[in-house]
Design an enzyme around this catalytic site. Structure first.
Site, short mmCIF file in Angstrom:
data_model
loop_
_atom_site.label_atom_id
_atom_site.label_comp_id
_atom_site.label_asym_id
_atom_site.label_seq_id
_atom_site.Cartn_x
_atom_site.Cartn_y
_atom_site.Cartn_z
N GLY A 114 1.11 -1.43 0.32
CA GLY A 114 0.04 -0.15 -0.32
C GLY A 114 1.14 1.14 0.08
O GLY A 114 0.95 2.73 -0.33
N SER A 116 2.91 1.74 -2.54
CA SER A 116 3.20 2.15 -4.10
C SER A 116 4.62 2.07 -4.18
O SER A 116 4.98 3.42 -5.05
CB SER A 116 1.92 3.48 -4.46
OG SER A 116 1.93 4.03 -5.94
N SER A 118 5.23 0.94 -7.32
CA SER A 118 4.58 0.44 -8.72
C SER A 118 4.76 1.50 -9.24
O SER A 118 5.41 1.87 -10.26
CB SER A 118 3.14 -0.01 -8.74
OG SER A 118 2.21 0.52 -7.64
N GLU A 150 0.70 2.14 -16.67
CA GLU A 150 -0.25 1.08 -15.45
C GLU A 150 -1.49 0.54 -15.54
O GLU A 150 -2.12 -1.21 -15.69
CB GLU A 150 -0.08 1.45 -14.02
CG GLU A 150 -0.87 0.28 -13.13
CD GLU A 150 -0.38 0.37 -12.03
OE1 GLU A 150 1.26 1.36 -11.26
OE2 GLU A 150 -0.97 -0.03 -10.43
N ASP A 162 -1.24 8.24 -6.90
CA ASP A 162 -0.08 7.77 -6.88
C ASP A 162 1.36 7.87 -7.26
O ASP A 162 2.08 8.31 -7.21
CB ASP A 162 0.32 6.02 -7.40
CG ASP A 162 -0.90 4.97 -5.97
OD1 ASP A 162 -1.53 6.56 -5.14
OD2 ASP A 162 -1.10 3.41 -6.22
P1 ADP Z 1 2.27 -1.42 -4.31
O1 ADP Z 1 2.35 0.06 -4.77
O2 ADP Z 1 1.23 -1.24 -3.20
O3 ADP Z 1 3.37 -1.69 -3.54
P2 ADP Z 1 1.86 -3.18 -6.41
O4 ADP Z 1 1.15 -4.47 -6.20
O5 ADP Z 1 0.93 -2.50 -6.51
O6 ADP Z 1 1.63 -2.74 -4.81
O7 ADP Z 1 3.15 -3.98 -6.86
C1 ADP Z 1 3.76 -3.89 -6.27
C2 ADP Z 1 4.56 -4.16 -7.58
O8 ADP Z 1 5.18 -3.93 -7.93
C3 ADP Z 1 5.15 -5.44 -7.39
O9 ADP Z 1 5.07 -6.76 -7.10
C4 ADP Z 1 5.93 -5.50 -8.91
O10 ADP Z 1 6.06 -5.75 -10.01
C5 ADP Z 1 6.44 -3.76 -8.79
N1 ADP Z 1 7.81 -4.38 -8.13
C6 ADP Z 1 8.09 -3.19 -7.07
N2 ADP Z 1 9.34 -2.44 -6.52
C7 ADP Z 1 9.94 -3.59 -7.44
C8 ADP Z 1 11.12 -3.49 -7.24
N3 ADP Z 1 11.99 -2.97 -6.55
N4 ADP Z 1 11.90 -4.85 -8.48
C9 ADP Z 1 10.86 -5.15 -9.47
N5 ADP Z 1 10.26 -4.70 -9.26
C10 ADP Z 1 9.03 -3.70 -8.75
MG MG Z 2 0.44 -0.64 -6.77
#
Ligand code: ADP
Ligand code: MG
Length: 379
Positions: A114, A116, A118, A150, A162
Site C-alpha cells: 500500500g 505504491s 509500483s 499501469e 500514486d
Molecule cells: P504497491 O504499489 O502498493 O507496492 P502493487 O501491487 O501496485 O503494490 O505493486 C507492486 C509491484 O511493483 C511488485 O509486485 C513488482 O511487480 C513491482 N515492483 C515494485 N518494486 C520493485 C522492485 N524493486 N523491483 C522489481 N519490481 C518491483
Molecule cells: Mg501500486
C-alpha cells in the site's frame, strides 16, 4: 547479467513511495486525496549503452533482470517487467529520442504494502529517462504516462494519486489534490507532538488488481444510474447525497454502499485539510477512524489484520486515529501516535499481532518527503 560487469552509472534517481493520509479510492472517482511521499524509495542507476534500442534491467535484491528492445515492445508474462515495459511504450509513443540504456534498481520500499512501489517504479524510470535523453517531458507528462502504463501494460485501472504523489510531493507537506482539475494545495504537515507510524500487516494485496477494478466498475454503475435522472453528472464527484438517496432504489445494494463511501470520503478529505491547518489533531484522528470504518464496511477493501490493528489503536488515548492506507486488502495501517507513546504502542501492537495472527509486524515512522529527484549526475 552481462551488462553489470562494466556498469558505471551516469545518473542516479530516487523515486519515493507514498502514504495517503486520507481519500481512498476517490482518485479514479475524480475526487480529493491527501497523500505525501515518504523517505523509502527505489534508487535507479542509469547508463547509456550506445545501442539504438537495447535496454537492460536488473533489480537488485530481487536478483532478476531482463532485456527489452525499444523497437519490439509488448507485454510480458512477468508482472514487474510490465511496469517497466509500459513506461517504455508510453515514452516511445510521445518521443523518438529514446535510445539503448542499462538500468539497475534497488529498493528499500516494501512492495504490495500500500506504499505504491509500483508508482515509484514507473515514475523513477520515466523521470530518469527524461533526464538521460533530454526528452523534454514535464513532471505532469511523467505522472500521466506512468498512470497510463499501469492501465495498459499492468491492467490496474488506477487513478492518478500514486504517480502524482511520487513525483510532485514536497518535504514537510501533504498534497491536497483535486483529481478532477489536477489543481492542488500543499498542506504543511506539522504534527508535533504526534508522529505518523506505519504498521506493515505483512499481508500482501494479491487480490488488489481484480478487486480494484471491480470497485471502479461498481462506482461507474452508480454514476450511470444517477445520470439517468441527472444527465449533467459525469463522476461521483458531482453527485450530492440527495442525488444518491433519490436513486438508491434503482441500485444494487452494494453499488449504493460503494457510492456512499466515496461521497463521505471526499468530504472527509476536505475536513482533514481544515483540521491539519488548525492543528486540530484530535479531529484529524477521528477522521482517520471514520475513514477506516468506511473502508472496511462500505467499500470492503480492508482485511481482518488491518481491522485488528485499527481497533487495537482505539485502546490507546495516545493514538488519535488510524486507518489502512493504500488500495487495500492488507498492506500498511497508518497511526497518529503521540511521540511519547510510540515505542510502547509498537511493542504492544507487535506482541498482540503475533499472538493473533502469528505474523511479525514491521513498524516504522514516516515523515513527509520530496518527490522523485536526481541524486547523482556523472561527468
Ligand atoms: P504497491 O504499489 O502498493 O507496492 P502493487 O501491487 O501496485 O503494490 O505493486 C507492486 C509491484 O511493483 C511488485 O509486485 C513488482 O511487480 C513491482 N515492483 C515494485 N518494486 C520493485 C522492485 N524493486 N523491483 C522489481 N519490481 C518491483
Ligand atoms: Mg501500486
Amino acid at each position: 547479467m552481462q551488462f553489470l560487469k562494466n556498469f558505471r552509472p551516469e545518473l542516479i534517481i530516487e523515486s519515493p513511495g507514498r502514504i495517503n493520509l486520507i481519500g481512498e479510492h476517490t482518485d479514479y472517482n475524480l475526487g480529493y486525496v491527501l497523500p505525501t511521499a515518504i523517505e523509502k524509495h527505489i534508487t535507479f542507476s542509469f547508463q547509456k549503452n550506445g545501442s539504438i534500442s537495447d535496454c537492460n534491467f536488473f533489480s537488485k535484491g530481487w536478483d532478476v533482470g531482463f532485456k527489452a528492445d525499444l523497437k519490439e515492445l509488448s507485454r510480458s508474462s512477468v508482472t514487474w517487467e510490465n511496469y517497466v515495459l509500459g513506461v517504455l511504450f508510453e515514452i516511445t509513443k510521445r518521443t523518438n529520442k529514446l535510445r539503448g540504456f542499462n538500468c539497475v534498481l534497488e529498493s528499500n520500499l516494501p512492495q504490495g504494502s500500500g506504499l505504491s512501489s509500483s508508482a515509484a517504479l514507473e515514475c523513477g524510470l520515466a523521470f530518469g529517462l527524461n533526464e538521460l535523453f533530454a526528452l523534454g517531458l514535464s513532471k505532469m507528462d511523467i505522472v500521466k504516462l506512468s498512470q497510463t502504463a499501469e492501465h495498459t501494460y499492468v491492467g490496474t485501472q488506477c487513478g492518478i494519486m500514486d504517480q502524482f504523489a511520487s513525483v510532485m510531493s514536497e518535504t514537510g507537506h501533504g498534497i491536497l489534490l483535486d483529481c478532477r482539475s489536477l489543481s492542488y494545495d500543499l498542506i504543511p504537515l506539522v504534527l508535533a507532538p504526534y508522529k505518523i507510524i506505519l504498521l506493515n500487516t505483512g499481508v500482501s494485496h494479491d487480490l488488489a488488481t481484480s478487486e480494484y477494478n471491480v470497485r471502479k466498475f461498481e462506482c461507474e454503475e452508480g454514476v450511470s444510474i444517477i445520470k439517468q435522472t441527472y444527465p449533467q453528472i459525469h463522476s461521483l464527484r458531482e453527485v450530492t447525497p440527495e442525488m444518491l438517496i433519490a436513486n438508491k432504489h434503482k441500485m444494487r445494494e452494494v453499488v449504493y454502499r460503494r457510492c456512499s463511501f466515496i461521497l463521505q470520503e471526499n468530504k472527509r478529505v476536505l475536513q482533514m485539510a481544515d483540521a491539519l491547518k488548525k492543528y486540530d489533531f484530535k479531529a484529524a484522528g477521528n477522521l482517520l477512524y471514520e475513514a477506516h470504518t468506511g473502508i472496511s464496511e462500505l467499500y470492503e477493501v480492508s482485511c481482518k489484520e488491518s481491522d485488528f490493528l485499527v481497533d487495537f489503536s482505539k485502546g490507546y488515548t495516545a493514538v488519535l486515529g488510524a486507518r489502512q492506507t493504500g488500495g487495500g486488502f492488507g498492506g500498511c495501517t497508518l497511526h497518529l501516535v503521540h511521540q511519547e507513546a510510540v515505542s510502547q504502542f509498537i511493542t504492544e501492537a507487535t506482541h498482540e499481532y503475533r499472538k493473533q495472527f502469528g505474523i511479525q509486524l514491521t513498524a516504522f515512522e514516516v515523515s513527509p518527503s520530496k518527490g522523485t529527484s536526481i541524486s547523482f549526475v556523472g561527468q
